[in-house]
Every structure is written in C-alpha cells, then in structure tokens.
Scaffold this motif. Structure first.
Motif, mmCIF file in Angstrom:
data_model
loop_
_atom_site.group_PDB
_atom_site.id
_atom_site.type_symbol
_atom_site.label_atom_id
_atom_site.label_comp_id
_atom_site.label_asym_id
_atom_site.label_seq_id
_atom_site.Cartn_x
_atom_site.Cartn_y
_atom_site.Cartn_z
ATOM 1 N N ASN A 104 0.786 -1.235 0.000
ATOM 2 C CA ASN A 104 0.000 0.000 0.000
ATOM 3 C C ASN A 104 0.816 1.282 0.000
ATOM 4 O O ASN A 104 0.311 2.329 -0.392
ATOM 5 C CB ASN A 104 -0.955 0.008 1.205
ATOM 6 C CG ASN A 104 -2.130 -0.919 0.995
ATOM 7 O OD1 ASN A 104 -2.258 -1.541 -0.052
ATOM 8 N ND2 ASN A 104 -2.990 -1.030 1.994
ATOM 9 N N SER A 105 2.065 1.224 0.442
ATOM 10 C CA SER A 105 2.858 2.453 0.487
ATOM 11 C C SER A 105 3.873 2.561 -0.643
ATOM 12 O O SER A 105 4.530 3.598 -0.769
ATOM 13 C CB SER A 105 3.574 2.570 1.838
ATOM 14 O OG SER A 105 4.421 1.463 2.038
ATOM 15 N N ARG A 143 0.913 0.474 -4.479
ATOM 16 C CA ARG A 143 0.990 1.849 -4.968
ATOM 17 C C ARG A 143 2.254 1.983 -5.822
ATOM 18 O O ARG A 143 3.371 1.966 -5.297
ATOM 19 C CB ARG A 143 1.017 2.826 -3.793
ATOM 20 C CG ARG A 143 1.045 4.293 -4.199
ATOM 21 C CD ARG A 143 1.041 5.200 -2.968
ATOM 22 N NE ARG A 143 1.250 6.594 -3.338
ATOM 23 C CZ ARG A 143 0.283 7.426 -3.728
ATOM 24 N NH1 ARG A 143 -0.961 6.996 -3.763
ATOM 25 N NH2 ARG A 143 0.571 8.670 -4.061
ATOM 26 N N HIS A 145 3.119 4.493 -8.162
ATOM 27 C CA HIS A 145 3.336 5.787 -8.818
ATOM 28 C C HIS A 145 4.808 6.033 -9.140
ATOM 29 O O HIS A 145 5.134 6.612 -10.181
ATOM 30 C CB HIS A 145 2.817 6.918 -7.918
ATOM 31 C CG HIS A 145 1.333 6.910 -7.734
ATOM 32 N ND1 HIS A 145 0.674 5.927 -7.036
ATOM 33 C CD2 HIS A 145 0.374 7.783 -8.169
ATOM 34 C CE1 HIS A 145 -0.627 6.176 -7.033
ATOM 35 N NE2 HIS A 145 -0.836 7.297 -7.708
ATOM 36 N N LEU A 166 -5.794 3.765 -3.008
ATOM 37 C CA LEU A 166 -4.418 4.053 -3.407
ATOM 38 C C LEU A 166 -4.325 4.924 -4.656
ATOM 39 O O LEU A 166 -3.294 5.565 -4.885
ATOM 40 C CB LEU A 166 -3.649 2.752 -3.674
ATOM 41 C CG LEU A 166 -3.599 1.732 -2.538
ATOM 42 C CD1 LEU A 166 -2.732 0.543 -2.947
ATOM 43 C CD2 LEU A 166 -3.063 2.360 -1.268
ATOM 44 N N TYR A 167 -5.359 4.918 -5.478
ATOM 45 C CA TYR A 167 -5.296 5.579 -6.777
ATOM 46 C C TYR A 167 -6.526 6.446 -7.014
ATOM 47 O O TYR A 167 -7.656 5.984 -6.818
ATOM 48 C CB TYR A 167 -5.212 4.555 -7.918
ATOM 49 C CG TYR A 167 -3.931 3.761 -7.975
ATOM 50 C CD1 TYR A 167 -2.844 4.202 -8.731
ATOM 51 C CD2 TYR A 167 -3.814 2.558 -7.287
ATOM 52 C CE1 TYR A 167 -1.674 3.464 -8.805
ATOM 53 C CE2 TYR A 167 -2.646 1.812 -7.350
ATOM 54 C CZ TYR A 167 -1.574 2.270 -8.113
ATOM 55 O OH TYR A 167 -0.423 1.532 -8.181
#
Length: 227
Positions: A104-105, A143, A145, A166-167
């Motif tokens: 998640n991070s 996540r 990105h 998350l998005y």
C-alpha cells in the motif's frame, strides 16, 4: 525452497515442456464468433521472491545479490519462453501478466532494483506484444506511482487493480492517460459487502471518468479479482 546456491541448483524450475497449454486448445474450439483469448502468466517478480520467501528475499537482496540475480535470471527465462508460446496460440488477442510489485505504500523493491532485475524482462514481454500487435496488460497490487513511467517504457498498455484507496482514477487518466490505459478502481470489498446504491455510485464515477474528454482509456473492472 531456495535460500542457498545449493538449493538453487537442486530446484526443479518449470519449463515450456512441463507447462500445460491444453486449455488454449479447449477454449479455441468453443469461442463464440468474435471472441478472443487473453494469454495469462502468473508472476515473475512473485515467483522469484516467493521462491525465497519475501523476508529472506529482502535480506538476500543486500547480503547475496548474486544469488538473487541468478534467481531472477532463471525465472525470467521461463517467463519469456512460456509467454512466447502462449502469445502464439490461435485466437490470442491480449497478454496479461499478473505480478504484484508492491504494497500500500509503494513497491517492494527500490525503483533502481526493479530497473536492474524486473524491467528488462517486462521490456522483452512488451516487445513481444508489440511484434504481435496485442496489448500488454499488467495486474499489480500496490501503490506504483514511483515506477509508472518505467512500466510505460517497458510497453505496458493497461494497468489493472488500482484500488481506490491508493489511486485517484481521474488523476491517473489526466497524468498518464495519453500513454497508458487503466482497469479496475471499483473496490472489491465494496462489491462484496456494500449497499447497492453505493456500488452504483462507485461504478458511475468510474464510468464518468471513462467518458470524460478525451473519451476512453478506462476499462470498467473490479479493483482486484472478484472473490
């Protein structure tokens, strides 16, 4: 099963010859007119990290990098060769790689490590897809990105999962929508336990983003596998 060089050499890696492709023929015989098959491969990073267990893998990434590199190489050879056979089966219209790169991070590994170990194989899979004129779909949890630009450079056409916690789907489309399409963003827990009205609202939000100018680029889908 693999935590030492000796265990690596003793491990029986799968091969194209030991892989069962019979379902391709089974489905090809029964496809309705106009329908095609998505060739699917489960895991490249996953196979490598799970072979050691994620905790041992993280330690070995620092303490015995050569062992990790060799493990990636062997699983990479399999991923490429088995995918080549699958892509060339009749009626295959897309290729789907399911490979969880993060949590998640962020990604499990640093972007630099992904670029060294993971993305060369992804880039070859992307090249193989382009040569055959089929889209390259990647499912990944986490996540991502910080590595989205890398995934685009590897030839990924569509990114799946995109849990809404998350998005932000609109931001994704606004930022990367000219080079990447998106599937998912409808929360699986909401689909399984939410009220009908709340589910409808979530679906209509995603649909509105799909229809916003420029129209397209979003595949209406669950934010992971429907359980």
């Amino acid at each position: 099963p693999i935590q030492t060089w000796e265990q690596l050499e003793a491990f029986q890696f799968p091969t194209v010859e030991t892989t069962d492709f019979s379902q391709f023929d089974l489905y090809a015989e029964r496809l309705p007119k106009g329908m095609q098959i998505i060739a699917w491969l489960g895991g490249y990073f996953e196979n490598t990290s799970w072979s050691m267990g994620i905790e041992t893998f993280c330690f070995k990434l620092m303490d015995d990098r050569a062992l990790v590199k060799e493990l990636f190489r062997r699983w990479g050879e399999y991923a490429i060769e088995v995918s080549r056979v699958a892509m060339d089966k009749p009626h295959v219209g897309a290729y789907w790689l399911s490979d969880d790169l993060g949590f998640n991070s962020g990604p499990f590994m640093r972007p630099e490590d992904n670029r060294e170990f993971v993305f060369p194989v992804y880039a070859e899979l992307g090249r193989m897809c382009r040569a055959r004129g089929i889209p390259f779909i990647l499912h990944s949890c986490g996540r991502l990105h910080s590595i989205l630009e890398d995934l685009i450079a590897c030839g990924v056409d569509c990114l799946h999962s995109l849990p809404p916690a998350l998005y932000n789907l609109k931001e994704l489309k606004d930022t990367w929508g000219d080079r990447l399409s998106f599937a998912g963003n409808i929360d699986v827990d909401l689909l399984s336990r939410g009220k009908r009205e709340t589910v409808r609202e979530a679906v209509h939000r995603a649909k509105a983003i799909q229809q916003a100018d420029p129209e397209g680029g979003v595949v209406l889908s669950s934010g992971n596998t429907v359980t």
